[in-house]
Design an enzyme around this catalytic site. Structure first.
Site, short mmCIF file in Angstrom:
data_model
loop_
_atom_site.label_atom_id
_atom_site.label_comp_id
_atom_site.label_asym_id
_atom_site.label_seq_id
_atom_site.Cartn_x
_atom_site.Cartn_y
_atom_site.Cartn_z
N TYR A 181 -3.29 1.10 5.31
CA TYR A 181 -2.80 -0.09 4.59
C TYR A 181 -3.43 -1.37 5.15
CZ TYR A 181 0.71 -3.20 2.47
OH TYR A 181 1.36 -4.19 1.75
N LYS A 241 -5.73 -3.93 3.00
CA LYS A 241 -5.32 -5.31 2.80
C LYS A 241 -6.32 -6.29 3.42
CE LYS A 241 -1.58 -4.80 0.36
NZ LYS A 241 -1.54 -5.27 -1.03
#
Length: 247
Positions: A155, A159
């Site tokens: 993640y 991001k």
């Protein structure tokens, strides 16, 4: 800061931050395409809320990892409202585990949605944004992309990748008068946060100078400003909304 006459697509808008963004844009007069993959009931509620406020909105089911489905969403948006002005890439997932236990499938799933979905949607709606008067691309990232977070290597990497993508597209859009920016929320009160144990939430809050989690409205109001014509001289930025965690 009226959004009258502007059409916005918000991905992952059936719940959470995406729903809040869609509802806020609708309350400001925008036509809103409320995208969802599986949260159909939530998307319907978002549309109902916007219409109650006097706005116009439609739901559009599309898995952002499928270019064909995203292109079908564009056709649906065009049929309802014409070319769009604003794309908000909000759809995202997590598959959390320590890196030593992370499978390639868990890595790929997060990359496919968070980065691949952003690519598919931006690619599909790029011409609309380019040709719009004051077109806007807004990517919703996370503080995790800047700071990292235990158990979120996939993640965090996805991001963080949004930052470079946004800045590059900002350069490429600039000569057409449109902008691209990235919003990086901190820990925000959503259903996902409510699943976190209380002792962990207490530890997180203790690290936030403002002493509270973000509310969805904190994120939505900033996105509303960036989506408006008032933000015409802001582009290529990563804008933090984290209560001071990154100071």
């Amino acid at each position: 800061m009226s959004m009258d006459g502007r059409t916005c697509v918000v991905t992952g808008a059936g719940r959470g931050i995406g729903a809040g963004i869609a509802e806020h844009l609708g309350s400001q007069g925008a036509n809103v395409v409320v995208n969802y993959r599986s949260s159909g009931g939530g998307a319907d509620e978002v549309v109902d809320h916007i219409e109650t406020l006097g706005g116009q909105a439609i739901t559009s089911q599309a898995d952002v990892t499928s270019l064909d489905e995203v292109e079908a969403m564009r056709e649906q948006a065009h049929e309802a409202f014409g070319p769009i002005d604003v794309l908000i890439n909000n759809a995202g997932i997590t598959k959390d585990t320590r890196f030593v236990n992370m499978s390639r499938e868990e890595w790929d799933q997060v990359m496919d949605v968070n980065l691949g979905g952003m690519f598919n949607c931006t690619k599909t709606f790029y011409d609309d944004i380019w040709e719009a008067s004051e077109g806007r691309l807004i990517n919703i990232s996370s503080i995790v992309g800047k700071q990292g977070n235990f158990g979120q290597a996939n993640y965090a990497a996805a991001k963080a990748g949004m930052f470079g993508f946004t800045r590059t597209i900002a350069i490429e859009l600039a000569s057409g008068g449109s902008t691209a920016n990235c919003v990086a929320p901190g820990f925000t009160r959503t259903d996902m946060l409510e699943e976190v144990p209380d002792n962990v939430k207490d530890r997180i809050v203790s690290q936030i100078p403002l002493g509270r989690f973000a509310e969805i409205e904190d994120i939505a109001h900033l996105v509303g400003y960036i989506a408006s014509e008032n933000s015409s001289y802001i582009t290529g930025e990563v804008i933090d909304v984290n209560g001071g965690m990154d100071l």
